[in-house]
Design a protein around this motif. Structure first.
Motif, PDB file in Angstrom:
ATOM      1  N   ILE A   9      15.006  35.199 -43.241  1.00  0.00           N
ATOM      2  CA  ILE A   9      14.838  36.527 -43.730  1.00  0.00           C
ATOM      3  C   ILE A   9      15.217  37.605 -43.002  1.00  0.00           C
ATOM      4  O   ILE A   9      16.145  38.583 -43.196  1.00  0.00           O
ATOM      5  N   GLU A  10      14.897  37.145 -41.501  1.00  0.00           N
ATOM      6  CA  GLU A  10      15.390  38.153 -40.685  1.00  0.00           C
ATOM      7  C   GLU A  10      16.772  38.417 -40.247  1.00  0.00           C
ATOM      8  O   GLU A  10      17.403  39.376 -40.127  1.00  0.00           O
ATOM      9  N   SER A  11      17.421  37.245 -40.779  1.00  0.00           N
ATOM     10  CA  SER A  11      19.058  37.348 -40.468  1.00  0.00           C
ATOM     11  C   SER A  11      19.503  38.237 -41.288  1.00  0.00           C
ATOM     12  O   SER A  11      20.659  38.639 -41.106  1.00  0.00           O
ATOM     13  N   ARG A  12      19.152  38.856 -42.349  1.00  0.00           N
ATOM     14  CA  ARG A  12      19.840  39.511 -43.588  1.00  0.00           C
ATOM     15  C   ARG A  12      19.807  41.102 -42.983  1.00  0.00           C
ATOM     16  O   ARG A  12      20.144  41.673 -43.653  1.00  0.00           O
ATOM     17  N   PHE A  13      19.101  41.181 -41.915  1.00  0.00           N
ATOM     18  CA  PHE A  13      19.158  42.741 -41.535  1.00  0.00           C
ATOM     19  C   PHE A  13      18.994  42.787 -39.835  1.00  0.00           C
ATOM     20  O   PHE A  13      18.316  41.901 -39.348  1.00  0.00           O
ATOM     21  N   ASP A  14      19.644  43.682 -39.326  1.00  0.00           N
ATOM     22  CA  ASP A  14      19.629  43.934 -38.005  1.00  0.00           C
ATOM     23  C   ASP A  14      18.426  44.738 -37.306  1.00  0.00           C
ATOM     24  O   ASP A  14      18.454  46.049 -37.278  1.00  0.00           O
ATOM     25  N   TYR A  15      17.296  43.824 -37.350  1.00  0.00           N
ATOM     26  CA  TYR A  15      15.984  44.488 -36.586  1.00  0.00           C
ATOM     27  C   TYR A  15      16.312  44.930 -35.019  1.00  0.00           C
ATOM     28  O   TYR A  15      15.679  45.972 -34.524  1.00  0.00           O
ATOM     29  N   GLU A  16      17.237  44.317 -34.523  1.00  0.00           N
ATOM     30  CA  GLU A  16      17.086  44.431 -32.740  1.00  0.00           C
ATOM     31  C   GLU A  16      17.520  46.084 -32.684  1.00  0.00           C
ATOM     32  O   GLU A  16      17.008  46.441 -31.556  1.00  0.00           O
ATOM     33  N   GLY A  17      18.673  46.316 -33.438  1.00  0.00           N
ATOM     34  CA  GLY A  17      18.959  47.882 -32.957  1.00  0.00           C
ATOM     35  C   GLY A  17      17.876  48.716 -33.224  1.00  0.00           C
ATOM     36  O   GLY A  17      17.709  49.444 -32.096  1.00  0.00           O
ATOM     37  N   LEU A  18      17.178  48.346 -34.223  1.00  0.00           N
ATOM     38  CA  LEU A  18      15.807  49.548 -34.514  1.00  0.00           C
ATOM     39  C   LEU A  18      14.733  49.273 -33.417  1.00  0.00           C
ATOM     40  O   LEU A  18      14.339  50.426 -32.760  1.00  0.00           O
ATOM     41  N   ILE A  19      14.797  48.096 -32.998  1.00  0.00           N
ATOM     42  CA  ILE A  19      13.706  47.656 -31.989  1.00  0.00           C
ATOM     43  C   ILE A  19      14.058  48.333 -30.733  1.00  0.00           C
ATOM     44  O   ILE A  19      13.209  49.218 -29.908  1.00  0.00           O
ATOM     45  N   LEU A  20      15.327  48.206 -30.043  1.00  0.00           N
ATOM     46  CA  LEU A  20      15.904  48.839 -29.280  1.00  0.00           C
ATOM     47  C   LEU A  20      15.724  50.207 -29.133  1.00  0.00           C
ATOM     48  O   LEU A  20      15.068  50.990 -28.192  1.00  0.00           O
ATOM     49  N   LYS A  21      15.978  50.750 -30.213  1.00  0.00           N
ATOM     50  CA  LYS A  21      16.085  52.359 -30.131  1.00  0.00           C
ATOM     51  C   LYS A  21      14.493  52.726 -29.974  1.00  0.00           C
ATOM     52  O   LYS A  21      14.271  53.776 -29.306  1.00  0.00           O
ATOM     53  N   SER A  22      13.552  52.083 -30.481  1.00  0.00           N
ATOM     54  CA  SER A  22      12.307  52.659 -30.509  1.00  0.00           C
ATOM     55  C   SER A  22      11.789  52.510 -28.871  1.00  0.00           C
ATOM     56  O   SER A  22      10.861  53.165 -28.444  1.00  0.00           O
ATOM     57  N   ILE A  23      12.076  51.385 -28.185  1.00  0.00           N
ATOM     58  CA  ILE A  23      11.703  51.111 -26.995  1.00  0.00           C
ATOM     59  C   ILE A  23      12.463  52.116 -26.124  1.00  0.00           C
ATOM     60  O   ILE A  23      11.769  52.813 -25.062  1.00  0.00           O
ATOM     61  N   GLU A  24      13.852  52.753 -26.320  1.00  0.00           N
ATOM     62  CA  GLU A  24      14.394  53.735 -25.485  1.00  0.00           C
ATOM     63  C   GLU A  24      13.566  55.046 -25.863  1.00  0.00           C
ATOM     64  O   GLU A  24      13.540  55.869 -24.851  1.00  0.00           O
ATOM     65  N   ASN A  25      13.082  55.289 -26.887  1.00  0.00           N
ATOM     66  CA  ASN A  25      12.335  56.637 -27.405  1.00  0.00           C
ATOM     67  C   ASN A  25      10.888  56.440 -26.770  1.00  0.00           C
ATOM     68  O   ASN A  25       9.887  57.474 -27.250  1.00  0.00           O
ATOM     69  N   MET A  26      10.276  55.442 -26.269  1.00  0.00           N
ATOM     70  CA  MET A  26       8.864  55.357 -26.164  1.00  0.00           C
ATOM     71  C   MET A  26       8.215  56.423 -25.159  1.00  0.00           C
ATOM     72  O   MET A  26       9.098  56.972 -24.207  1.00  0.00           O
ATOM     73  N   LYS A  27       7.021  56.648 -25.293  1.00  0.00           N
ATOM     74  CA  LYS A  27       6.236  57.592 -24.478  1.00  0.00           C
ATOM     75  C   LYS A  27       5.472  56.721 -23.469  1.00  0.00           C
ATOM     76  O   LYS A  27       4.978  55.594 -23.832  1.00  0.00           O
ATOM     77  N   ILE A  28       5.135  57.111 -22.478  1.00  0.00           N
ATOM     78  CA  ILE A  28       3.989  56.718 -21.490  1.00  0.00           C
ATOM     79  C   ILE A  28       2.915  57.491 -20.946  1.00  0.00           C
ATOM     80  O   ILE A  28       3.137  58.769 -20.657  1.00  0.00           O
ATOM     81  N   SER A  29       1.823  57.031 -21.106  1.00  0.00           N
ATOM     82  CA  SER A  29       0.681  57.508 -20.437  1.00  0.00           C
ATOM     83  C   SER A  29      -0.133  56.807 -19.326  1.00  0.00           C
ATOM     84  O   SER A  29      -0.169  55.614 -19.628  1.00  0.00           O
ATOM     85  N   ASP A  30      -0.268  57.225 -18.358  1.00  0.00           N
ATOM     86  CA  ASP A  30      -1.269  56.532 -17.196  1.00  0.00           C
ATOM     87  C   ASP A  30      -2.686  56.940 -17.201  1.00  0.00           C
ATOM     88  O   ASP A  30      -3.027  58.176 -17.516  1.00  0.00           O
ATOM     89  N   PHE A  31      -3.422  55.954 -17.221  1.00  0.00           N
ATOM     90  CA  PHE A  31      -5.025  56.122 -16.997  1.00  0.00           C
ATOM     91  C   PHE A  31      -5.213  55.341 -15.635  1.00  0.00           C
ATOM     92  O   PHE A  31      -5.184  54.352 -15.727  1.00  0.00           O
ATOM     93  N   ALA A  32      -5.587  56.215 -14.832  1.00  0.00           N
ATOM     94  CA  ALA A  32      -5.730  55.921 -13.441  1.00  0.00           C
ATOM     95  C   ALA A  32      -7.277  56.315 -12.898  1.00  0.00           C
ATOM     96  O   ALA A  32      -7.697  57.231 -13.465  1.00  0.00           O
TER      97      ALA A  32
END
Ligand code: ATP
Ligand code: MG
Length: 402
Positions: free
Chosen positions: A379-402
């Motif tokens: 089922i997964e092979s019928r669509f390229d999820y990897e590209g979307l996943i990579l894009k989501s990581i590139e745009n991620m935000k970070i918050s630090d709790f220290a």
């Protein structure tokens, strides 16, 4: 009796848990423990720290220090077996009685029964343990004649420890948080949802010394800002146990839409979970600029059979997507057991807030409970999820709790 205890020197004895049993590398564990204690005491004033006899002696350097507050903070530091606030007295029995009795007054005057427990690790002290107990018991009865001895179920235990550097008298022996110091077992990446389970999983793995950062997947506009704020509150609450925590916030709406448009509905939760794990793989393989963290495991709040995506078959399919070991500390626990820990660590009320999680949007009516990996991969092979996943990581935000 007119008595004052202003001249008494009070300290905290923080006794090691498992660290006491460590061999050659004990020092490394102690270094990390002391670093974590100092961090926990941020804003509480200056303290002196000494390590002896598998104990951290913590002495406040100013009169105004709130030792009760320090003890609350200390009770969340992993690596400690017991925490005791005590009076430091000279190693001379008469002076122990003279200075110690006034120190006990505020507690003993409200009690009806007591017993004395003595420990003598300094064998050069001239009285042995039974004699110390007997004599100190006598002194307590003389100073506070309304009291009676009850060795089985006393209102108060008067504990005297004769150690290398002094005699320590106390009434308050609290359990420590147990475990080993956070940072002594490397770092891991927690998949943190807004539910009850994953914060408890974080607590349990941090207790075994793992420094934890988190990744949260959300799906605006399907999930709200409030749902994200809830996850941030969880991080704030967990920080006392985890020492500090970095939260990676990843937008997954496009991934979820692609799953909805391309997968049979009954597989969608499982494939979403596999996409989360694949995103976590990417995060772990990146050497993040600020971090000296190399994550060596993923951590999830999965519990066997709790929901369709947590059957043995489904967990097998999720596991297959991971490139690192997946730690699942709740795997054999019931919800009631998980909830009781959530209450203890203060995450229960936050997790109970009603805001939606990305797993609850596009939920299938009949999720597959016995999925086969080859079907999922087909089922997964019928669509390229990897590209979307990579894009989501590139745009991620970070918050630090220290
Ligand atoms: P929890 O009670 O922790 O929310 P859950 O009961 O919702 O878990 P699932 O939805 O099957 O159970 O999630 C299982 C695990 O997957 C969670 O414990 C968590 O580790 C991870 N997870 C679920 N949703 C998310 C999310 N939105 N972001 C990050 N991780 C998630
Ligand atoms: Mg769950």
């Amino acid at each position: 009796m007119e008595i004052s205890n202003t001249s008494i020197n009070e300290i905290i004895m923080a006794k090691y848990g498992e660290i006491a049993l460590k061999g050659q590398n004990k020092r490394t564990f102690e270094d990390i423990l002391v670093r974590n204690v100092k961090k926990a005491f941020t804003g509480l004033g200056k303290f002196k720290y000494e390590r002896m006899q598998s104990t951290l002696y913590i002495t406040p350097e100013s009169q105004e220090t709130d030792l009760e507050q320090a003890i609350v903070c200390l009770s969340r530091v992993f690596g400690l077996g017991a925490i005791q606030k005590c009076a430091v007295l000279p190693k001379d029995f008469d002076r122990i009685v003279e200075q110690g009795m006034p120190y006990l007054e505020s507690t003993l005057k409200h009690a009806k029964t007591f017993k004395v427990e003595a420990k003598r690790s300094d064998k050069t002290f001239p009285m042995n343990t039974p004699v110390i107990q007997r004599e100190l018991g006598g002194a307590v009865l003389e100073a506070y004649p309304h009291l009676q001895v009850d060795v089985h179920n006393p209102d108060v235990v008067v504990l005297l420890e004769i150690r290398d550097k002094g005699a320590y008298l106390n009434l308050q022996r609290l359990p420590g948080a147990g475990g080993i110091p956070v940072g002594s077992s490397g770092a891991g990446l927690l998949l943190l949802s807004g539910g009850h389970d994953s914060p408890v999983a974080a607590y349990m793995i941090a207790k075994r010394g793992v420094r934890i950062d988190a990744v949260h997947f959300h799906s605006p506009p399907y999930t709200s800002e409030r749902a994200l704020m809830k996850v941030e509150s969880l991080c704030r609450q967990l920080k006392d146990y985890l020492v500090n925590i970095r939260l990676h916030i990843v937008e997954f709406a496009e991934v979820q839409e692609a799953i909805r448009n391309n997968c049979p509905e009954e597989y969608s939760t499982l494939i979403l979970r596999r996409c989360m794990v694949k995103a976590a793989n990417i995060l772990c393989s990146k050497k993040l600029e600020t971090g000296n963290n190399i994550y060596k495991a993923l951590i999830t709040g999965e519990s066997l059979g709790q929901v369709a995506s947590q059957t043995l078959s489904a967990i097998g399919c999720t596991d297959n997507a991971a490139e690192l070991p997946v730690l699942r500390p709740l795997i054999g626990m019931d919800k009631t057991e998980i909830v009781s820990i959530a209450r203890k660590i203060g995450t229960f009320d936050i997790s109970s807030e009603p805001y939606e999680d990305c797993c609850t949007v596009f939920t299938p009516k009949h999720p597959k409970t016995n999925p086969k990996l080859q079907d999922v991969e087909l089922i997964e092979s019928r669509f390229d999820y990897e590209g979307l996943i990579l894009k989501s990581i590139e745009n991620m935000k970070i918050s630090d709790f220290a």
